[in-house]
Scaffold this motif. Structure first.
Motif, short mmCIF file in Angstrom:
data_model
loop_
_atom_site.label_atom_id
_atom_site.label_comp_id
_atom_site.label_asym_id
_atom_site.label_seq_id
_atom_site.Cartn_x
_atom_site.Cartn_y
_atom_site.Cartn_z
N THR A 1 10.32 21.85 -18.62
CA THR A 1 8.84 20.78 -19.91
C THR A 1 9.10 19.11 -19.36
O THR A 1 8.46 18.38 -20.03
N THR A 2 9.56 19.02 -18.08
CA THR A 2 9.52 17.30 -17.23
C THR A 2 8.75 17.14 -16.36
O THR A 2 8.28 18.10 -15.58
N PHE A 3 7.88 16.49 -16.39
CA PHE A 3 6.53 15.95 -16.24
C PHE A 3 7.07 14.55 -15.36
O PHE A 3 7.44 13.24 -15.66
N VAL A 4 6.20 14.71 -14.14
CA VAL A 4 6.76 13.53 -13.32
C VAL A 4 5.24 13.08 -12.54
O VAL A 4 5.32 13.97 -11.39
N VAL A 5 5.05 12.33 -12.65
CA VAL A 5 3.58 11.50 -11.58
C VAL A 5 3.61 10.25 -11.12
O VAL A 5 4.14 9.74 -11.84
N ILE A 6 3.69 10.61 -10.48
CA ILE A 6 3.25 9.23 -9.06
C ILE A 6 1.82 8.74 -8.83
O ILE A 6 1.12 9.51 -8.23
N ASP A 7 2.11 7.52 -9.31
CA ASP A 7 0.58 6.56 -9.50
C ASP A 7 0.53 5.65 -7.24
O ASP A 7 1.52 5.01 -7.86
N GLU A 8 -0.18 6.14 -6.65
CA GLU A 8 -0.39 4.75 -5.62
C GLU A 8 -1.29 4.29 -6.36
O GLU A 8 -2.65 4.42 -6.13
N VAL A 9 -1.02 3.14 -6.21
CA VAL A 9 -1.96 2.04 -6.12
C VAL A 9 -2.13 1.36 -4.77
O VAL A 9 -1.77 0.95 -4.00
N ASP A 10 -3.36 1.02 -4.77
CA ASP A 10 -4.13 0.25 -3.55
C ASP A 10 -3.42 -0.98 -3.81
O ASP A 10 -3.29 -1.94 -4.39
N LEU A 11 -2.97 -1.91 -1.95
CA LEU A 11 -2.31 -3.44 -2.91
C LEU A 11 -3.34 -4.86 -3.18
O LEU A 11 -2.55 -4.85 -3.46
N ASP A 12 -4.55 -3.55 -3.23
CA ASP A 12 -5.19 -5.27 -3.45
C ASP A 12 -5.13 -5.25 -5.04
O ASP A 12 -5.46 -5.72 -5.97
N ASN A 13 -5.27 -4.19 -5.86
CA ASN A 13 -5.46 -3.64 -7.62
C ASN A 13 -3.41 -4.04 -7.62
O ASN A 13 -2.90 -3.70 -8.95
N TRP A 14 -2.29 -4.60 -7.54
CA TRP A 14 -1.73 -5.06 -7.88
C TRP A 14 -0.65 -5.87 -7.44
O TRP A 14 -1.06 -6.76 -6.01
N GLY A 15 -0.78 -6.86 -8.60
CA GLY A 15 -0.07 -8.61 -8.31
C GLY A 15 1.02 -8.88 -8.43
O GLY A 15 1.80 -8.24 -9.33
N ILE A 16 1.80 -10.34 -7.51
CA ILE A 16 2.87 -10.09 -8.02
C ILE A 16 2.84 -11.64 -8.34
O ILE A 16 1.94 -12.30 -7.81
N GLY A 17 2.94 -12.38 -9.35
CA GLY A 17 2.83 -13.44 -9.27
C GLY A 17 1.35 -14.18 -9.60
O GLY A 17 -0.26 -13.16 -10.50
N PHE A 18 0.42 -14.54 -8.51
CA PHE A 18 -1.16 -15.30 -8.52
C PHE A 18 -1.72 -14.36 -7.42
O PHE A 18 -2.58 -14.56 -7.05
N ASP A 19 -0.76 -13.37 -6.98
CA ASP A 19 -1.16 -12.99 -5.92
C ASP A 19 -1.34 -11.52 -5.58
O ASP A 19 -0.91 -11.31 -6.08
N GLN A 20 -2.56 -11.12 -4.96
CA GLN A 20 -2.39 -9.31 -4.21
C GLN A 20 -1.08 -9.93 -3.67
O GLN A 20 -0.86 -9.91 -2.68
N VAL A 21 -0.37 -8.16 -3.30
CA VAL A 21 0.20 -7.97 -2.79
C VAL A 21 -0.31 -7.63 -1.41
O VAL A 21 0.37 -8.02 -0.04
N SER A 22 -2.16 -6.89 -0.94
CA SER A 22 -2.26 -7.60 0.08
C SER A 22 -2.70 -8.41 0.80
O SER A 22 -1.69 -8.82 2.08
N GLU A 23 -2.66 -9.98 0.07
CA GLU A 23 -2.01 -10.93 1.03
C GLU A 23 -0.87 -11.13 0.68
O GLU A 23 -1.01 -11.95 2.03
#
Length: 68
Positions: A39-61
């Protein structure tokens, strides 16, 4: 019924690595919280680099290699 959501960038994570994450997280919940694996569920979501930001920037940048 635990639900764990792991979010990672979609960079070269293999099927085997994902399997290890699922097994490891499930094992941790069984050992620490005495949860049932069935009854334990683990879901892995892979996020595109353009859709992940750190600070003011996209990870792709942020991951671009500066040209010399």
């Amino acid at each position: 019924m635990p639900y764990v959501n792991i979010k990672i960038t979609n960079e070269t994570v293999s099927r085997e690595q994902k399997s290890q994450l699922i097994k490891g997280v499930t094992k941790l919940l069984v050992e620490v919280l005495n949860k049932k694996p069935e009854t334990t569920f683990v879901v892995i979501d892979e996020v595109d680099l353009d859709n992940w930001g750190i600070g003011f920037d996209q990870v792709s940048e942020l991951r671009k290699v500066p040209s010399d």
